[in-house]
Design an enzyme around this catalytic site. Structure first.
Site, PDB file in Angstrom:
ATOM      1  N   GLU A   1      21.717 -59.597  -8.338  1.00 25.84           N
ATOM      2  CA  GLU A   1      20.683 -58.848  -9.036  1.00 25.84           C
ATOM      3  C   GLU A   1      20.888 -59.028 -10.531  1.00 25.84           C
ATOM      4  O   GLU A   1      22.017 -59.170 -11.011  1.00 25.84           O
ATOM      5  CB  GLU A   1      20.750 -57.359  -8.679  1.00 25.84           C
ATOM      6  CG  GLU A   1      20.573 -57.048  -7.210  1.00 25.84           C
ATOM      7  CD  GLU A   1      19.183 -57.354  -6.685  1.00 25.84           C
ATOM      8  OE1 GLU A   1      18.260 -57.508  -7.525  1.00 25.84           O
ATOM      9  OE2 GLU A   1      19.013 -57.447  -5.466  1.00 25.84           O
TER      10      GLU A   1
ATOM     11  N   ASP B   1       4.823 -57.962   8.059  1.00 28.72           N
ATOM     12  CA  ASP B   1       5.438 -56.901   7.256  1.00 28.72           C
ATOM     13  C   ASP B   1       5.272 -57.174   5.768  1.00 28.72           C
ATOM     14  O   ASP B   1       5.053 -56.250   4.973  1.00 28.72           O
ATOM     15  CB  ASP B   1       6.923 -56.786   7.618  1.00 28.72           C
ATOM     16  CG  ASP B   1       7.581 -55.571   6.970  1.00 28.72           C
ATOM     17  OD1 ASP B   1       7.029 -54.456   7.116  1.00 28.72           O
ATOM     18  OD2 ASP B   1       8.631 -55.737   6.330  1.00 28.72           O
TER      19      ASP B   1
END
Length: 239
Positions: A160, A185
């Site tokens: 991240e 999804d």
């Protein structure tokens, strides 16, 4: 996404970054493939150095360089995507396009934008999120499993970007029984979350789609919109 360290020498870059030539490739093709990729790595290195002499590229290497130039950061954005063998990319697109068409229809975007997003997140299918036992999670879009997710999960070490620094941590991601479920999804996530409202109905506008996802916080990578848009354009140009 694979990141090239500009402080490494060309040999070290080659050892880290060079992909394996497609299975069954003949010696001539394999040598040409490795040469071309090596040239691209050297070009990126020289672009960072700024004062290095020009590299004499083969026709194939020159083509890849032209497709990736503009800014050094842009060249870095798609090194792995541009270097992927055409056959591997074609197989990836062919396998996922039927699912992408369904998702794209719901989102009001071109199917190739959906496939491009899957390609970016999965490294053209070469970096799957897998369970501890090696099973594929079929999570092609890097969708994390929040508190509201009731399905299977897979824990993966991920990177991240926080406050300008890359931080590695283990995160929980959604797992699906098959690619069809993953695409369904994904469409539900984008259509149902107001953060991604601007990504809906953009048709084939790769830049608008990519910027809307980035602005909505889909990923922490500050270059995410650039990378996604460039993957989409590269894939479209190859059609």
């Amino acid at each position: 996404m694979f990141r090239v360290d500009a402080s490494l020498g060309a040999d070290a870059l080659w050892q880290r970054a060079a992909p394996v030539a497609p299975a069954g490739a003949q010696g001539g093709f394999s040598a040409l493939y490795r040469q071309t990729y090596h040239e691209v790595v050297e070009t990126i290195r020289d672009g960072f150095a700024g004062s290095s002499p020009a590299v004499a590229l083969s026709p194939e290497g020159a083509w890849l360089r032209r497709r990736g130039e503009i800014e050094p950061a842009e060249r870095l954005a798609l090194v792995s995507g541009l270097a992927e063998p055409d056959g591997a990319r074609a197989d990836f697109v062919e396998r996922l396009l039927p699912h992408a068409r369904e998702a794209a229809s719901r989102l009001g975007v071109a199917p190739e934008l959906v496939v491009a997003h899957a390609a970016l997140e999965s490294g053209w299918g070469r970096r799957p999120l897998t369970h501890a036992d090696g099973r594929d999670s079929h999570n092609l879009f890097g969708i994390k499993a929040g508190a509201g997710w009731k399905g299977e999960v897979v824990e993966v070490l991920t990177t991240e970007h926080e406050a300008g620094v890359d931080v590695k941590r283990r995160e929980r991601f959604r797992a699906y029984p098959d690619p069809a479920a993953a695409f369904a999804d994904y469409a539900q996530l984008l259509a149902g979350n107001p953060r991604y409202r601007e990504a809906l109905g953009v048709g084939g506008d790769a830049t608008a789609f990519a910027r809307a996802l980035a602005d909505g916080g889909y990923a922490t990578d500050p270059q995410y919109a650039l990378k996604l848009a460039r993957v989409a354009r590269t894939m479209r140009a190859a059609d």
